[in-house]
Design a protein around this motif. Structure first.
Motif, PDB file in Angstrom:
ATOM      1  N   LEU A  12     -23.171 -42.711 -29.702  1.00  0.00           N
ATOM      2  CA  LEU A  12     -22.787 -41.727 -30.713  1.00  0.00           C
ATOM      3  C   LEU A  12     -21.959 -42.359 -31.822  1.00  0.00           C
ATOM      4  N   ILE A  29     -24.476 -43.937 -34.053  1.00  0.00           N
ATOM      5  CA  ILE A  29     -25.266 -42.902 -34.701  1.00  0.00           C
ATOM      6  C   ILE A  29     -24.451 -42.209 -35.790  1.00  0.00           C
ATOM      7  N   SER A  30     -23.167 -41.978 -35.521  1.00  0.00           N
ATOM      8  CA  SER A  30     -22.297 -41.284 -36.491  1.00  0.00           C
ATOM      9  C   SER A  30     -22.154 -42.076 -37.781  1.00  0.00           C
ATOM     10  N   MET A  79     -29.120 -39.572 -26.607  1.00  0.00           N
ATOM     11  CA  MET A  79     -28.891 -38.568 -27.641  1.00  0.00           C
ATOM     12  C   MET A  79     -29.185 -37.163 -27.124  1.00  0.00           C
ATOM     13  N   ARG A 130     -27.576 -34.683 -35.600  1.00  0.00           N
ATOM     14  CA  ARG A 130     -26.615 -35.786 -35.556  1.00  0.00           C
ATOM     15  C   ARG A 130     -25.336 -35.461 -36.324  1.00  0.00           C
ATOM     16  N   THR A 185     -21.601 -35.487 -34.758  1.00  0.00           N
ATOM     17  CA  THR A 185     -20.525 -36.304 -35.328  1.00  0.00           C
ATOM     18  C   THR A 185     -19.281 -35.468 -35.571  1.00  0.00           C
TER      19      THR A 185
END
Length: 487
Positions: free
Chosen positions: A435, A438-439, A462, A474, A478
């Motif tokens: 994460l 991804i953030s 995810m 996403r 976040t």
């Protein structure tokens, strides 16, 4: 969803938080900075004319203020679709956008999903009640069922959605085209976007209401002083996180600046009130960035003169936030000095050392450091040693305060980690690693390559993250992760 208490959270009244979020939304949509408050006033007037009770009127006001609260979350997507996410969405709302290609049209449901999920989550985090949350989760539904995501139509759509949509159309279209043309456009959308009877009620009063709006001298006079929906204070960190969502690679950036500035102030022996003000200023120093398109921020290499002139206005827009949010006035003033330099080469004021206080010098150094050690689309993050060399060069050239730069380097050298306190047990260590990347805007393939796992494993992580955080995008993951202390 209740956030884990922040160890040093900067709490502000809910009213000020909502107005600050509305300010960010208006900047991101290319609108005038009083657009959301004016829309809220019009929505309340329409709700009263429609015979709504006071509870509905209050809910309509807040729903109107937060209507664009999810627009930083899908700015990157609109950059991909429209090129200029700010001007493109401004044209979209004014009904002047050129017809989109079939490919662009096919991506609009995803943009609406991101926007509505984040806006609804913000309402839940602010504890605003189910009526406001539901309205925000269905912001783009239409009376004829052709809205987005297109799951509701007719009377199944919350009345607040129609009221706010009509108020927004009147405000935006009358500014863009004048009232006569705005009336024609609203009439053409009646029975499709919103109920015809409600549109007719608005148009009966449109001229008088707009004339009354123009008599208000400040945004503050548009809004009631109290917030009936909630009395709970709000962590300013949430406002910072919403602003940072505009660019994926900025996730958590404002928190880092605030924490570093606060640590430096403490190390230098500043008074507790000054230290807390620096922390607040660090959190909101990035608000003005929302006014500029993502494509500009993603440009590698030196910017053209015209682009730099726009960048120089970022701290100005941050400062303007103070006009609408009394609780942030002092912090916004301090935050607007984040890019000033001792030799006068900074912006937006271009003042020299005599006009730059110690707090301003600390904030400028903290912002410069955090930018250097953060990854950007066109370069990797600098190592601490490389960043220290660059900051010392800036100090030697007379742009940054040398003593403060040395204090900063000493501060970051002595820190073991600047990570936000984590929520134990919510995500696994590997899920947190996924994460975090991804953030910051990395794709599944980039995450897989960095963590030496397969893209399918990233997808599995995810899915688990979405399930645990109760979200589906996403951007929402976040925002929730920072609010809950996961990242």
């Amino acid at each position: 969803m209740q956030a884990i208490p922040f160890e040093q959270a900067a709490l502000i009244p809910a009213r000020d938080a909502i107005v600050a979020i509305a300010f960010i939304g208006d900047l991101s949509m290319g609108r005038a900075t009083d657009q959301s408050p004016r829309t809220a006033w019009l929505a309340m007037a329409l709700a009263r004319a429609a015979g709504c009770d006071e509870g509905v009127i209050a809910a309509v006001e807040i729903a109107a203020l937060l209507r664009w609260s999810g627009c930083t979350a899908n700015a990157a997507g609109f950059e991909r679709i429209l090129g200029d996410d700010v001007a493109g969405r401004e044209a979209m709302m004014a009904l002047t956008l050129a017809p989109m290609s079939a490919k662009a049209q096919s991506q609009m449901p995803e943009m609406a999903q991101i926007h509505c999920e984040v806006a609804g989550d913000i309402a839940r985090m602010l504890d605003l009640g189910t009526d406001i949350e539901t309205a925000l989760r269905h912001t783009f539904e239409r009376y004829d069922g052709r809205g987005l995501p297109g799951v509701l139509q007719g009377d199944a759509v919350p009345l607040a959605v129609y009221i706010v949509a009509l108020a927004s159309d009147l405000e935006i279209l009358s500014r863009a085209h004048g009232l006569p043309r705005a009336r024609q456009l609203i009439e053409s959308r009646a029975g499709q976007v919103y109920p015809a009877a409600l549109a007719d009620l608005l148009l009966q009063q449109a001229s008088a209401w707009l004339a009354q709006l123009d008599t208000f001298s400040t945004v503050g006079t548009l809004l009631p002083p109290a917030l009936p929906a909630t009395t709970q204070p709000v962590a300013l960190e949430l406002v910072a996180d919403i602003a940072d969502l505009k660019l994926p690679w900025l996730a958590g950036y404002s928190r880092q600046v605030a924490t570093l500035a606060q640590g430096m102030a403490t190390a230098l022996g500043l008074e507790p009130a000054q230290t807390q003000q620096l922390y607040r200023a660090g959190l909101i120093h990035n608000i003005g960035r929302a006014a500029l398109p993502n494509a500009l921020w993603n440009t590698p290499g030196p910017l053209a003169y015209a682009a730099w002139e726009r960048v120089r206005l970022v701290p100005y827009w941050t400062r303007r936030a103070a006009q609408h949010t009394a609780a942030l006035a002092a912090a916004a003033e301090l935050a607007s000095y984040a890019y000033e330099r001792l030799d006068g080469s900074g912006y937006f004021r271009s003042v020299t050392a005599q006009a730059i206080s110690t707090e301003c010098r600390i904030l400028a150094a903290a912002v410069a450091w955090c930018a250097l050690v953060s990854r950007r689309p066109w370069r990797a993050a600098l190592t601490p040693a490389e960043a220290a060399t660059q900051l010392r060069a800036e100090a030697a050239a007379g742009r940054l305060d040398a003593a403060i730069v040395e204090a900063l380097i000493g501060e970051v050298t002595g820190q073991s980690s600047a990570q936000t306190r984590k929520a134990p047990g919510l995500l696994s260590e590997r899920e947190t690693d996924v994460l975090r990347r991804i953030s910051l805007g990395e794709s599944n393939k980039e995450v897989a390559r960095a963590l030496v796992i397969s893209p399918s494993t990233v997808r599995t992580h995810m899915e688990s993250i979405f399930r645990k955080l109760q979200c589906s995008t996403r951007a929402a993951a976040t925002l929730k992760a920072f609010t809950l202390g996961v990242l």
